[in-house]
Design an enzyme around this catalytic site. Structure first.
Site, mmCIF file in Angstrom:
data_model
loop_
_atom_site.group_PDB
_atom_site.id
_atom_site.type_symbol
_atom_site.label_atom_id
_atom_site.label_comp_id
_atom_site.label_asym_id
_atom_site.label_seq_id
_atom_site.Cartn_x
_atom_site.Cartn_y
_atom_site.Cartn_z
ATOM 1 N N GLY A 1 26.541 39.941 48.040
ATOM 2 C CA GLY A 1 27.756 39.144 48.187
ATOM 3 C C GLY A 1 27.394 37.677 48.079
ATOM 4 N N VAL A 2 28.336 36.814 48.393
ATOM 5 C CA VAL A 2 28.104 35.377 48.282
ATOM 6 C C VAL A 2 26.952 34.962 49.206
ATOM 7 C CG1 VAL A 2 29.172 33.103 48.585
ATOM 8 C CG2 VAL A 2 30.552 35.033 47.801
ATOM 9 N N ASP B 1 43.048 40.281 50.606
ATOM 10 C CA ASP B 1 42.160 40.261 49.428
ATOM 11 C C ASP B 1 41.985 41.671 48.867
ATOM 12 O OD1 ASP B 1 40.688 38.999 47.478
ATOM 13 O OD2 ASP B 1 38.838 38.897 48.659
ATOM 14 N N LYS C 1 41.877 44.385 46.192
ATOM 15 C CA LYS C 1 41.606 44.432 44.749
ATOM 16 C C LYS C 1 40.555 45.529 44.531
ATOM 17 C CE LYS C 1 38.232 40.714 45.221
ATOM 18 N NZ LYS C 1 37.715 39.466 44.719
ATOM 19 N N ASN D 1 37.244 45.453 46.289
ATOM 20 C CA ASN D 1 37.198 45.633 47.738
ATOM 21 C C ASN D 1 37.652 47.023 48.164
ATOM 22 O OD1 ASN D 1 36.107 43.150 48.200
ATOM 23 N ND2 ASN D 1 38.068 42.123 48.486
ATOM 24 N N ASP E 1 35.877 44.707 53.065
ATOM 25 C CA ASP E 1 35.924 43.241 53.004
ATOM 26 C C ASP E 1 37.150 42.663 53.711
ATOM 27 O OD1 ASP E 1 35.449 40.633 52.592
ATOM 28 O OD2 ASP E 1 35.191 40.739 50.428
ATOM 29 N N THR F 1 42.304 36.367 45.676
ATOM 30 C CA THR F 1 41.779 36.297 44.311
ATOM 31 C C THR F 1 42.969 36.080 43.374
ATOM 32 O OG1 THR F 1 40.035 37.812 44.966
ATOM 33 C CG2 THR F 1 40.400 37.579 42.598
#
Ligand SMILES: Nc1ncnc2c1ncn2[C@@H]1O[C@H](COP(=O)(O)OP(=O)(O)OP(=O)(O)O)[C@@H](O)[C@H]1O
Length: 391
Positions: A32-33, A152, A154, A157, A170, A189
Protein backbone atom coordinates in the site's frame (compact mmCIF):
# COMPACT_ATOMS: atom_id res chain seq x y z
CA UNK A 1 12.53 -14.65 -1.79
CA UNK A 2 15.90 -12.90 -1.80
CA UNK A 3 17.38 -12.48 1.65
CA UNK A 4 18.27 -8.79 1.06
CA UNK A 5 14.64 -8.02 0.32
CA UNK A 6 13.61 -9.54 3.62
CA UNK A 7 16.26 -7.52 5.43
CA UNK A 8 15.05 -4.39 3.68
CA UNK A 9 11.43 -4.77 4.44
CA UNK A 10 11.00 -6.68 7.65
CA UNK A 11 10.72 -4.32 10.62
CA UNK A 12 13.32 -4.53 13.33
CA UNK A 13 12.61 -7.63 15.43
CA UNK A 14 12.72 -5.71 18.74
CA UNK A 15 9.96 -3.45 17.47
CA UNK A 16 7.29 -6.09 17.46
CA UNK A 17 8.32 -9.02 19.62
CA UNK A 18 4.76 -10.05 20.23
CA UNK A 19 3.98 -10.27 16.54
CA UNK A 20 7.02 -12.44 15.84
CA UNK A 21 6.30 -14.61 18.87
CA UNK A 22 2.88 -15.49 17.46
CA UNK A 23 3.33 -15.34 13.67
CA UNK A 24 5.93 -16.31 11.14
CA UNK A 25 6.08 -13.76 8.30
CA UNK A 26 6.32 -15.13 4.76
CA UNK A 27 6.41 -13.56 1.28
CA UNK A 28 5.08 -10.10 0.36
CA UNK A 29 1.64 -10.33 -1.23
CA UNK A 30 0.89 -6.65 -1.69
CA UNK A 31 1.93 -3.10 -1.00
CA UNK A 32 0.00 0.00 0.00
CA UNK A 33 1.03 3.64 0.18
CA UNK A 34 2.69 3.20 3.58
CA UNK A 35 2.39 -0.50 4.19
CA UNK A 36 3.58 -3.90 3.14
CA UNK A 37 1.28 -6.91 3.27
CA UNK A 38 2.79 -10.33 3.91
CA UNK A 39 1.35 -13.78 4.14
CA UNK A 40 2.05 -15.08 7.62
CA UNK A 41 1.48 -18.27 9.57
CA UNK A 42 0.12 -18.44 13.08
CA UNK A 43 2.69 -20.64 14.81
CA UNK A 44 0.30 -22.36 17.19
CA UNK A 45 -2.37 -23.34 14.63
CA UNK A 46 -0.49 -23.31 11.31
CA UNK A 47 -3.29 -21.08 9.90
CA UNK A 48 -2.46 -18.55 7.23
CA UNK A 49 -3.20 -14.82 7.57
CA UNK A 50 -2.28 -11.55 5.86
CA UNK A 51 -0.22 -9.15 7.99
CA UNK A 52 -0.38 -5.50 6.98
CA UNK A 53 2.78 -3.87 8.35
CA UNK A 54 2.45 -0.11 8.56
CA UNK A 55 5.70 1.78 8.78
CA UNK A 56 5.03 4.92 10.80
CA UNK A 57 8.61 6.17 10.49
CA UNK A 58 8.21 6.09 6.72
CA UNK A 59 5.16 8.32 7.03
CA UNK A 60 7.16 10.76 9.04
CA UNK A 61 9.77 10.97 6.28
CA UNK A 62 7.05 11.57 3.72
CA UNK A 63 5.94 14.65 5.60
CA UNK A 64 2.85 13.17 7.21
CA UNK A 65 2.94 13.36 10.97
CA UNK A 66 3.53 9.96 12.65
CA UNK A 67 0.95 10.71 15.34
CA UNK A 68 -1.65 11.57 12.73
CA UNK A 69 -0.93 8.35 10.91
CA UNK A 70 -1.13 6.37 14.15
CA UNK A 71 -4.43 8.05 15.07
CA UNK A 72 -5.86 7.41 11.60
CA UNK A 73 -4.86 3.73 11.83
CA UNK A 74 -6.39 3.45 15.31
CA UNK A 75 -9.60 4.94 13.94
CA UNK A 76 -9.54 2.36 11.12
CA UNK A 77 -9.00 -0.42 13.67
CA UNK A 78 -11.95 0.88 15.72
CA UNK A 79 -14.18 0.73 12.64
CA UNK A 80 -12.88 -2.70 11.59
CA UNK A 81 -13.87 -3.98 15.03
CA UNK A 82 -17.33 -2.42 14.72
CA UNK A 83 -17.97 -4.22 11.43
CA UNK A 84 -16.38 -7.53 12.49
CA UNK A 85 -18.27 -10.78 12.22
CA UNK A 86 -19.83 -10.45 8.79
CA UNK A 87 -18.98 -12.99 6.07
CA UNK A 88 -18.42 -10.31 3.40
CA UNK A 89 -16.27 -7.95 5.44
CA UNK A 90 -12.58 -8.50 6.09
CA UNK A 91 -11.92 -9.91 9.54
CA UNK A 92 -9.24 -8.25 11.65
CA UNK A 93 -7.67 -11.02 13.69
CA UNK A 94 -4.92 -9.28 15.66
CA UNK A 95 -3.25 -5.92 16.21
CA UNK A 96 0.26 -5.19 17.46
CA UNK A 97 1.65 -1.71 17.96
CA UNK A 98 5.20 -0.61 18.49
CA UNK A 99 6.97 2.74 18.42
CA UNK A 100 7.45 2.69 14.67
CA UNK A 101 5.20 -0.05 13.31
CA UNK A 102 1.61 -1.20 13.49
CA UNK A 103 0.82 -4.80 12.54
CA UNK A 104 -2.71 -5.59 11.45
CA UNK A 105 -3.34 -9.31 11.01
CA UNK A 106 -6.26 -10.02 8.67
CA UNK A 107 -7.87 -13.15 7.31
CA UNK A 108 -6.03 -14.12 4.12
CA UNK A 109 -7.85 -13.57 0.82
CA UNK A 110 -6.08 -15.93 -1.53
CA UNK A 111 -7.70 -14.59 -4.69
CA UNK A 112 -6.57 -11.00 -4.13
CA UNK A 113 -8.47 -7.99 -5.39
CA UNK A 114 -11.69 -8.09 -7.40
CA UNK A 115 -9.90 -5.55 -9.58
CA UNK A 116 -7.22 -8.10 -10.55
CA UNK A 117 -9.83 -10.79 -11.07
CA UNK A 118 -11.76 -8.48 -13.41
CA UNK A 119 -8.55 -7.64 -15.22
CA UNK A 120 -7.90 -11.33 -15.86
CA UNK A 121 -11.40 -12.11 -17.14
CA UNK A 122 -12.10 -8.69 -18.78
CA UNK A 123 -15.84 -8.77 -18.03
CA UNK A 124 -18.10 -10.80 -15.76
CA UNK A 125 -21.22 -12.64 -16.87
CA UNK A 126 -24.57 -11.54 -15.43
CA UNK A 127 -24.51 -14.64 -13.26
CA UNK A 128 -21.06 -13.89 -11.79
CA UNK A 129 -21.98 -10.23 -11.39
CA UNK A 130 -25.10 -11.28 -9.49
CA UNK A 131 -23.02 -13.50 -7.21
CA UNK A 132 -20.45 -10.77 -6.48
CA UNK A 133 -22.87 -7.82 -6.25
CA UNK A 134 -25.24 -9.61 -3.88
CA UNK A 135 -22.34 -10.08 -1.47
CA UNK A 136 -21.06 -6.52 -1.94
CA UNK A 137 -24.52 -5.06 -1.25
CA UNK A 138 -25.04 -7.32 1.76
CA UNK A 139 -21.63 -6.30 3.12
CA UNK A 140 -22.39 -2.60 2.61
CA UNK A 141 -25.82 -3.05 4.22
CA UNK A 142 -24.09 -4.43 7.29
CA UNK A 143 -21.65 -1.49 7.31
CA UNK A 144 -24.62 0.92 7.08
CA UNK A 145 -26.42 -0.90 9.89
CA UNK A 146 -23.53 0.22 12.11
CA UNK A 147 -24.00 3.84 10.89
CA UNK A 148 -20.72 3.68 9.03
CA UNK A 149 -19.95 5.06 5.59
CA UNK A 150 -17.00 3.41 3.80
CA UNK A 151 -16.32 6.17 1.22
CA UNK A 152 -13.84 4.24 -0.90
CA UNK A 153 -15.70 1.26 -2.35
CA UNK A 154 -14.15 0.07 -5.61
CA UNK A 155 -12.90 -3.25 -7.06
CA UNK A 156 -9.43 -2.66 -5.53
CA UNK A 157 -10.97 -2.61 -2.06
CA UNK A 158 -12.96 -5.79 -2.52
CA UNK A 159 -10.86 -8.87 -1.87
CA UNK A 160 -11.80 -12.42 -2.83
CA UNK A 161 -11.16 -15.45 -0.67
CA UNK A 162 -10.36 -18.94 -1.99
CA UNK A 163 -14.08 -19.57 -2.73
CA UNK A 164 -14.31 -16.22 -4.60
CA UNK A 165 -16.37 -14.76 -1.78
CA UNK A 166 -16.27 -11.02 -1.31
CA UNK A 167 -14.42 -9.37 1.59
CA UNK A 168 -14.84 -5.61 1.75
CA UNK A 169 -11.61 -4.03 2.96
CA UNK A 170 -9.72 -0.75 3.42
CA UNK A 171 -11.76 1.22 5.93
CA UNK A 172 -9.13 4.00 5.90
CA UNK A 173 -11.69 6.61 4.80
CA UNK A 174 -14.62 5.12 6.71
CA UNK A 175 -16.48 7.23 9.23
CA UNK A 176 -19.12 6.67 11.88
CA UNK A 177 -22.05 8.99 11.30
CA UNK A 178 -24.30 10.47 13.97
CA UNK A 179 -28.03 10.64 13.31
CA UNK A 180 -28.60 13.04 10.39
CA UNK A 181 -24.92 13.99 10.19
CA UNK A 182 -23.62 15.15 6.81
CA UNK A 183 -20.02 15.09 5.59
CA UNK A 184 -18.22 17.59 3.39
CA UNK A 185 -14.66 16.33 2.94
CA UNK A 186 -13.56 15.17 -0.48
CA UNK A 187 -12.15 11.69 -0.15
CA UNK A 188 -12.31 8.52 -2.19
CA UNK A 189 -11.29 7.69 -5.76
CA UNK A 190 -12.42 10.04 -8.57
CA UNK A 191 -14.33 7.60 -10.80
CA UNK A 192 -16.34 6.27 -7.85
CA UNK A 193 -17.21 9.58 -6.18
CA UNK A 194 -20.92 10.32 -5.84
CA UNK A 195 -22.34 13.59 -7.26
CA UNK A 196 -23.16 14.88 -3.76
CA UNK A 197 -19.55 14.33 -2.65
CA UNK A 198 -18.30 16.47 -5.52
CA UNK A 199 -20.96 19.11 -4.93
CA UNK A 200 -20.11 19.25 -1.20
CA UNK A 201 -16.59 20.13 -2.21
CA UNK A 202 -17.50 22.63 -4.92
CA UNK A 203 -20.46 24.62 -3.67
CA UNK A 204 -20.67 26.51 -0.38
CA UNK A 205 -24.39 25.91 -0.03
CA UNK A 206 -24.24 22.16 -0.77
CA UNK A 207 -26.06 20.03 1.82
CA UNK A 208 -23.17 17.56 2.24
CA UNK A 209 -23.32 13.81 1.83
CA UNK A 210 -24.16 10.72 3.84
CA UNK A 211 -24.17 6.94 3.57
CA UNK A 212 -25.84 6.97 0.13
CA UNK A 213 -22.41 7.60 -1.44
CA UNK A 214 -21.59 3.92 -0.90
CA UNK A 215 -24.72 2.91 -2.83
CA UNK A 216 -23.62 5.09 -5.75
CA UNK A 217 -20.19 3.41 -5.69
CA UNK A 218 -21.95 0.01 -5.86
CA UNK A 219 -23.60 1.20 -9.09
CA UNK A 220 -20.24 2.17 -10.56
CA UNK A 221 -18.76 -1.19 -9.54
CA UNK A 222 -21.67 -3.16 -11.02
CA UNK A 223 -21.46 -1.29 -14.33
CA UNK A 224 -17.70 -1.90 -14.45
CA UNK A 225 -18.02 -5.63 -13.70
CA UNK A 226 -20.49 -6.19 -16.53
CA UNK A 227 -18.64 -4.42 -19.32
CA UNK A 228 -15.10 -3.96 -18.06
CA UNK A 229 -15.06 -0.16 -18.16
CA UNK A 230 -16.34 2.47 -15.76
CA UNK A 231 -19.52 4.47 -16.51
CA UNK A 232 -18.30 8.06 -16.24
CA UNK A 233 -14.77 7.80 -17.50
CA UNK A 234 -13.40 10.53 -19.73
CA UNK A 235 -9.77 11.22 -20.54
CA UNK A 236 -10.25 14.77 -19.22
CA UNK A 237 -10.89 14.43 -15.51
CA UNK A 238 -12.99 17.61 -15.37
CA UNK A 239 -15.36 16.16 -17.98
CA UNK A 240 -15.55 12.93 -16.00
CA UNK A 241 -16.45 14.85 -12.84
CA UNK A 242 -19.12 16.79 -14.75
CA UNK A 243 -20.50 13.53 -16.13
CA UNK A 244 -20.75 12.22 -12.55
CA UNK A 245 -22.54 15.31 -11.28
CA UNK A 246 -25.03 15.11 -14.15
CA UNK A 247 -25.34 11.32 -13.89
CA UNK A 248 -24.36 11.11 -17.55
CA UNK A 249 -23.53 7.59 -18.72
CA UNK A 250 -25.02 5.23 -21.24
CA UNK A 251 -25.62 1.60 -22.10
CA UNK A 252 -24.77 2.13 -25.76
CA UNK A 253 -21.38 0.41 -26.11
CA UNK A 254 -21.55 -2.95 -28.01
CA UNK A 255 -21.16 -5.05 -24.86
CA UNK A 256 -24.49 -3.81 -23.48
CA UNK A 257 -26.36 -5.30 -26.43
CA UNK A 258 -25.84 -8.76 -24.92
CA UNK A 259 -26.89 -7.77 -21.41
CA UNK A 260 -30.47 -8.16 -20.23
CA UNK A 261 -32.74 -5.42 -18.84
CA UNK A 262 -32.65 -6.38 -15.16
CA UNK A 263 -29.03 -5.40 -14.44
CA UNK A 264 -29.43 -2.20 -16.47
CA UNK A 265 -32.51 -1.31 -14.45
CA UNK A 266 -30.71 -1.91 -11.17
CA UNK A 267 -27.73 0.21 -12.29
CA UNK A 268 -30.14 3.02 -13.26
CA UNK A 269 -31.58 2.93 -9.75
CA UNK A 270 -28.17 2.84 -8.07
CA UNK A 271 -26.77 5.70 -10.17
CA UNK A 272 -29.44 8.24 -9.30
CA UNK A 273 -27.94 11.72 -8.86
CA UNK A 274 -30.32 12.76 -6.08
CA UNK A 275 -29.17 10.75 -3.01
CA UNK A 276 -32.60 10.61 -1.37
CA UNK A 277 -34.10 9.11 -4.54
CA UNK A 278 -31.35 6.52 -4.89
CA UNK A 279 -32.45 2.95 -4.27
CA UNK A 280 -31.93 1.64 -0.71
CA UNK A 281 -29.79 -1.42 -0.10
CA UNK A 282 -32.83 -3.47 0.98
CA UNK A 283 -34.65 -2.59 -2.24
CA UNK A 284 -31.53 -3.23 -4.31
CA UNK A 285 -31.22 -6.71 -2.81
CA UNK A 286 -34.90 -7.34 -3.52
CA UNK A 287 -34.52 -6.18 -7.13
CA UNK A 288 -35.52 -8.66 -9.85
CA UNK A 289 -31.83 -8.87 -10.90
CA UNK A 290 -31.25 -10.90 -7.75
CA UNK A 291 -34.54 -12.78 -7.96
CA UNK A 292 -34.85 -13.62 -11.66
CA UNK A 293 -37.85 -15.95 -11.59
CA UNK A 294 -39.13 -15.61 -8.07
CA UNK A 295 -42.43 -17.45 -8.04
CA UNK A 296 -43.81 -17.72 -4.56
CA UNK A 297 -45.45 -21.04 -3.82
CA UNK A 298 -49.14 -20.57 -3.23
CA UNK A 299 -50.78 -17.46 -4.71
CA UNK A 300 -50.67 -16.35 -8.33
CA UNK A 301 -47.95 -13.76 -9.11
CA UNK A 302 -48.69 -12.16 -12.49
CA UNK A 303 -45.35 -10.31 -12.66
CA UNK A 304 -43.34 -13.45 -11.93
CA UNK A 305 -45.41 -15.50 -14.39
CA UNK A 306 -44.84 -12.93 -17.14
CA UNK A 307 -41.13 -12.84 -16.36
CA UNK A 308 -40.91 -16.62 -16.50
CA UNK A 309 -42.75 -16.56 -19.85
CA UNK A 310 -40.34 -13.98 -21.25
CA UNK A 311 -37.29 -15.87 -20.03
CA UNK A 312 -38.62 -19.07 -21.58
CA UNK A 313 -39.32 -17.43 -24.95
CA UNK A 314 -35.90 -15.74 -24.95
CA UNK A 315 -34.20 -19.06 -24.18
CA UNK A 316 -36.18 -20.81 -26.94
CA UNK A 317 -35.21 -18.11 -29.48
CA UNK A 318 -31.57 -18.39 -28.47
CA UNK A 319 -31.65 -22.15 -28.86
CA UNK A 320 -33.29 -21.93 -32.28
CA UNK A 321 -30.64 -19.42 -33.41
CA UNK A 322 -27.75 -21.39 -32.02
CA UNK A 323 -26.75 -23.04 -35.32
CA UNK A 324 -26.43 -19.58 -36.88
CA UNK A 325 -24.66 -17.86 -34.02
CA UNK A 326 -22.25 -20.55 -32.84
CA UNK A 327 -18.64 -19.87 -33.75
CA UNK A 328 -18.14 -23.20 -35.49
CA UNK A 329 -20.73 -22.19 -38.10
CA UNK A 330 -19.38 -18.72 -38.61
CA UNK A 331 -18.31 -18.27 -42.24
CA UNK A 332 -14.60 -17.64 -42.38
CA UNK A 333 -14.87 -14.52 -44.52
CA UNK A 334 -17.31 -12.91 -42.02
CA UNK A 335 -14.98 -13.70 -39.17
CA UNK A 336 -12.08 -12.15 -41.06
CA UNK A 337 -13.96 -9.11 -42.34
CA UNK A 338 -15.59 -7.86 -39.13
CA UNK A 339 -14.84 -10.21 -36.24
CA UNK A 340 -15.66 -7.69 -33.54
CA UNK A 341 -19.38 -7.71 -34.32
CA UNK A 342 -19.62 -11.39 -33.37
CA UNK A 343 -20.05 -11.82 -29.66
CA UNK A 344 -18.10 -15.00 -29.26
CA UNK A 345 -15.14 -13.56 -31.17
CA UNK A 346 -15.42 -10.21 -29.41
CA UNK A 347 -14.80 -11.90 -26.06
CA UNK A 348 -11.72 -13.65 -27.40
CA UNK A 349 -10.37 -10.46 -29.02
CA UNK A 350 -10.89 -8.40 -25.88
CA UNK A 351 -9.21 -11.02 -23.76
CA UNK A 352 -6.21 -11.31 -26.09
CA UNK A 353 -5.84 -7.55 -26.54
CA UNK A 354 -6.00 -7.05 -22.83
CA UNK A 355 -3.37 -9.68 -22.15
CA UNK A 356 -1.05 -8.39 -24.88
CA UNK A 357 -1.35 -4.64 -24.30
CA UNK A 358 -2.16 -4.67 -20.60
CA UNK A 359 -5.01 -2.23 -21.24
CA UNK A 360 -8.32 -2.04 -22.99
CA UNK A 361 -8.26 -1.47 -26.74
CA UNK A 362 -11.46 0.41 -26.84
CA UNK A 363 -14.04 1.24 -29.40
CA UNK A 364 -16.90 3.04 -27.63
CA UNK A 365 -16.58 6.80 -27.35
CA UNK A 366 -15.69 8.23 -23.96
CA UNK A 367 -14.81 4.93 -22.35
CA UNK A 368 -11.47 3.38 -21.78
CA UNK A 369 -10.50 0.37 -19.76
CA UNK A 370 -7.15 1.95 -18.99
CA UNK A 371 -9.16 4.18 -16.66
CA UNK A 372 -9.39 1.28 -14.27
CA UNK A 373 -5.68 1.62 -13.67
CA UNK A 374 -5.77 5.31 -12.89
CA UNK A 375 -5.74 5.08 -9.14
CA UNK A 376 -2.98 7.52 -8.36
CA UNK A 377 -5.24 10.38 -7.26
CA UNK A 378 -6.20 8.26 -4.27
CA UNK A 379 -2.82 9.02 -2.73
CA UNK A 380 -3.37 12.75 -3.08
CA UNK A 381 -6.87 12.47 -1.73
CA UNK A 382 -5.68 10.35 1.17
CA UNK A 383 -3.07 12.89 2.20
CA UNK A 384 -5.76 15.57 1.91
CA UNK A 385 -7.88 13.51 4.25
CA UNK A 386 -5.04 12.87 6.66
CA UNK A 387 -4.26 16.58 6.75
CA UNK A 388 -7.92 17.21 7.51
CA UNK A 389 -7.68 14.80 10.41
CA UNK A 390 -4.81 16.70 11.95
CA UNK A 391 -6.78 19.98 12.06
N1 LIG B 1 -6.29 -9.75 3.71
C1 LIG B 1 -5.60 -9.79 2.59
N2 LIG B 1 -5.44 -10.93 1.91
C2 LIG B 1 -4.75 -10.97 0.75
N3 LIG B 1 -4.16 -9.90 0.17
C3 LIG B 1 -4.28 -8.73 0.80
C4 LIG B 1 -5.00 -8.59 2.03
N4 LIG B 1 -4.96 -7.31 2.41
C5 LIG B 1 -4.26 -6.66 1.46
N5 LIG B 1 -3.84 -7.50 0.50
C6 LIG B 1 -3.06 -7.16 -0.70
O1 LIG B 1 -2.11 -6.18 -0.36
C7 LIG B 1 -2.30 -5.00 -1.13
C8 LIG B 1 -2.01 -3.78 -0.30
O2 LIG B 1 -2.95 -3.74 0.75
P1 LIG B 1 -3.18 -2.42 1.57
O3 LIG B 1 -4.38 -2.56 2.43
O4 LIG B 1 -1.91 -2.02 2.23
O5 LIG B 1 -3.47 -1.50 0.31
P2 LIG B 1 -3.93 -0.05 0.18
O6 LIG B 1 -5.32 0.06 0.64
O7 LIG B 1 -3.63 0.38 -1.20
O8 LIG B 1 -2.96 0.67 1.18
P3 LIG B 1 -3.16 2.02 1.92
O9 LIG B 1 -4.15 1.72 3.01
O10 LIG B 1 -1.79 2.34 2.42
O11 LIG B 1 -3.69 2.96 0.88
C9 LIG B 1 -3.73 -5.08 -1.60
O12 LIG B 1 -3.88 -4.40 -2.79
C10 LIG B 1 -3.97 -6.57 -1.75
O13 LIG B 1 -3.53 -7.00 -3.02
Amino acid sequence: MAKEEDDDNLPDKDAAKEFYAKYEPKEIIGRGVSSTVRRCIEKETGREYAAKIIDLSQESQDGVDTHTMRDATRQEIHILRMVAGHPYIIELQDVFESETFIFLVFELCKNGELFDYLTSVVTLSEKKTRYIMRQVLEGVRYVQSKSIVHRDLKPENILLDDQLNVKITDFGFAKVLNEGEKLFELCGTPGYLAPETLKANMFDDAPGYGMEVDIWACGVIMFTLLVGCPPFWHRKQMVMLRNIMEGKYSFTSPEWADISDDPKDLIRRLLVVEPNQRISLDDALNHSFFNPVAIKSGGFNARAKLRLGLVTVRAAVRLSRLPHTAARDLPLHDALRDPYTTRVLRKVIDGCAFRVYGHWVKKGEGQNRAALFENTPKTELKSLYVSNLSR
